[in-house]
Design an enzyme around this catalytic site. Structure first.
Site, PDB file in Angstrom:
ATOM      1  N   ARG A   1       0.810  -1.218   0.000  1.00  0.00           N
ATOM      2  CA  ARG A   1       0.000   0.000   0.000  1.00  0.00           C
ATOM      3  C   ARG A   1       0.849   1.277   0.000  1.00  0.00           C
ATOM      4  NH1 ARG A   1      -5.231  -1.096   1.650  1.00  0.00           N
ATOM      5  NH2 ARG A   1      -5.502   1.080   2.245  1.00  0.00           N
TER       6      ARG A   1
ATOM      7  N   ASN B   1      -4.194   6.942   7.309  1.00  0.00           N
ATOM      8  CA  ASN B   1      -4.232   6.574   5.889  1.00  0.00           C
ATOM      9  C   ASN B   1      -5.355   7.380   5.260  1.00  0.00           C
ATOM     10  OD1 ASN B   1      -4.416   5.218   3.395  1.00  0.00           O
ATOM     11  ND2 ASN B   1      -5.814   3.703   4.270  1.00  0.00           N
TER      12      ASN B   1
END
Ligand code: M6R
Length: 595
Positions: free
Chosen positions: A27, A100
């Site tokens: 990610r 995030n």
């Protein structure tokens, strides 16, 4: 993007957090860090670069503590360096956060916080969250402070907050994924299940604005009004084996070679007596128009879907980039079906497009790989790929499984075509045969690994395959490549062709075969080097092409699944021969969770 993980339990937090970060590294991987509460003190370590560099740093010191939070970053605001790496602290040093997503109004919040005296040291949009929690923190009530904080935030977030004074992690999400993993005497909160699967398979998927609080005594989940929310615990089905390399050098290589099994999984139990069985909440007779929307490789599958669906069902089908669909005020009518395709089920543009479609009253259907992902939970109904976790940033098995799912869908919308379905079940075997070409393709890759440009040409249902071949090469080898409909070449790109230009033709024996041969002649006349993907029975093209790759013959409509295999292998071998980071190419992340 970015990956976040938190841990509380009876083991040393550091090694479990690092293990979780390694699984989430797809990610983002430009910097990483963690904060562990050890003997009532924060131990905060951040490092530019990959998680392995953070790990090497921690091996020099002994860290105790069994509660902590960690982050692997894909930079959006601020360069990848140690100051901008997470976790971030508030002014008191008692609150640590990992985030995030993107806080869109961070500049205004930063200015206001600075006026109030807060010292903000990074260039990130994330650090202000720690200072907002500090501002709203009263009487030790961390949950209230987090609830007040998120009311100030515009944008998306998956957020973990660690409080030094009470050994507690509070988590919340909006638009970014987050789940709770419940193990024996330990709990995790993470961006996705890969970070926790080695420790537990019991998962609670969190929804937007639910505030989770975890301590050594257990967990609670409340809504913004402070009421307890009753959430279902889900048992994960995939195993740790599925997310390990199992003897392959790279995840991408493993994922390319596991495509026969992955496609079998997509097909399993879905074809019976010449019919396709899918449990979808829609009446095919009521669909007037289909719009498919997606990004990247999934958008290439969508383009193939248009060819398939129109040919097999006669339903007019349009394809849109999710990012464009979202912002162009699309016209949606009563009997429109909007299909979203996403491997991760978390792509921000695709999720926004889905929300736009729902808001305009469309029926929605998802073709998704990651079970329980945000998009999978938002669509009216869907088709899971069951391809297993895809870790390599460059998508491979998801693509072939998406096309397989689209073929199933087209046959579901119209009564199943006997010939297509009979051939579809043979596809995994034919993909296995195509994979045997890997050695030959490595030899071709040797010849072209120093090329600066590539052209990929295909027609009809194989035009999107040309786009996909070019994307694979660009992503992992950093060689400029373009995909074109073969006949369009003469309207511009042919100006680029000289003896340094490799041109990859996808040239199955379909109704455009003779035209493709003419296009090859045009390239040859200008000195271009031809690599041709042809059917095993082809005898004509060998006189024209410099390199021939013969793949098993199948029905035209199924041929993208076979023809893409040599293109995936070509990109893979070129990148590997150039010693590039195949699984984590520069500047990319697996899941693009920012718009
Ligand atoms: O998870 P999604 O399928 O929604 O992802 C869409 C794109 O970000 C993805 O396909 C991307 O283009 C890949 N890196 C392609 O290899």
């Amino acid at each position: 993007m970015c990956g976040i993980v938190g841990y509380i339990g009876n083991k040393k937090a550091t090694s479990l957090l690092l293990d979780g970060l390694k699984k989430l590294e797809y990610r983002g991987y430009d910097s990483a860090g963690f904060c562990v509460l050890d003997d009532n003190q924060f131990c905060l370590i951040k490092k530019k670069g990959k998680v392995s560099e953070l790990e090497a740093q921690t091996q020099k010191i002994s860290i105790g503590g069994s509660i902590g939070i960690a982050h692997t970053r894909w930079a959006t605001h601020g360069a990848p360096n140690e100051i901008n790496a997470h976790p971030h602290l508030d002014c008191t040093g008692n609150i640590a956060i990992v985030h995030n997503g993107i806080i869109e109004n961070y500049q205004a919040l930063k200015t206001a916080l600075k006026k109030e005296g807060h010292k903000i040291i990074s260039q990130t949009d994330s650090e202000i969250i720690a200072h907002l929690v500090e501002k709203f923190y009263q009487n030790g009530n961390l949950e209230n402070a987090v609830a007040s904080t998120i009311k100030c935030l515009e944008g998306t977030f998956g957020l973990l907050v660690l409080d030094k004074n009470q050994a507690k992690i509070v988590a919340v999400k909006k638009g970014s994924p987050l789940l709770l993993g419940i193990g024996k005497k330990q709990m995790f909160i993470a961006s996705d299940a890969s970070a926790v699967i080695s420790q537990t398979k019991k998962i609670v998927y969190l929804d937007d604005n639910e505030i989770v609080s975890v301590t050594y005594d257990g967990y609670t989940i409340k809504n913004l009004q402070g009421q307890l929310v009753d959430k279902k615990i889900v048992q994960l089905k995939f195993t740790i084996d599925q997310i390990e390399k199992r003897g392959f050098k790279h995840f991408m290589q493993k994922e390319i070679f596991w495509q026969p099994q992955a496609i079998e999984n997509t097909l399993r139990g879905r074809i019976s007596k010449n019919r396709v069985k899918l449990s979808l909440k829609l009446n095919p007779k009521e669909i007037n128009r289909i719009i498919i929307t997606a990004c990247g490789t999934s958008w290439h599958s969508a383009l193939i879907g248009k060819y398939l669906i129109e040919k097999l069902t006669g339903i007019p089908t349009e394809v849109d980039y999710a990012s464009e669909f979202r912002y162009r005020d699309p016209i949606i009518k009563k009997n429109d079906l909007v299909i979203v395709i996403s491997q991760s089920g978390e792509t921000a543009d695709t999720l926004s497009a889905l929300k736009e479609a729902k808001q305009k009253g469309a029926k929605t259907l998802g073709i998704i790989n990651v079970v329980g992902s945000t998009i999978a939970r938002e669509v009216d109904s869907g088709i899971y790929l069951y391809a297993g976790p895809e870790i390599g940033v460059a998508s491979t098995k998801a693509f072939t499984c998406q096309v397989t799912a689209l073929i199933l869908l087209a046959n579901y919308l119209k009564s199943g075509d006997k010939e297509i379905l009979a051939e579809l079940v043979k596809i995994p075997q034919k993909v296995s045969l195509a994979l045997k070409l890997s050695g030959k393709i490595r030899h071709i890759a040797e010849k072209f690994k120093e090329s600066k440009n590539f052209l990929y040409l295909g027609r009809n249902v194989n035009f999107p395959v040309a786009l996909e071949g070019a994307l694979k090469l660009k992503e992992i080898s950093y060689i400029h490549a373009e995909g074109y409909p073969a006949a369009e070449m003469k309207h511009g790109p042919i100006a680029l062709v000289d003896e340094n230009m490799p041109v990859v033709f996808i040239a199955p024996k379909d109704n455009t075969y003779l035209k493709i041969i003419s296009n090859m002649e045009e390239i040859k006349a200008r000195g271009g080097k031809i690599i041709a993907i042809v059917n095993s029975t082809d005898s004509k093209i060998k006189n024209l092409a410099d390199y021939i790759i013969k793949v098993p013959k199948t029905l035209d409509i199924l041929s993208p699944i076979i023809n893409v295999i040599p293109l995936q292998l070509l990109a893979y071998h070129i990148a590997d021969l150039k010693n590039l980071n195949v699984d984590k190419p520069r500047n990319l992340a697996k899941s693009v969770t920012v718009e």
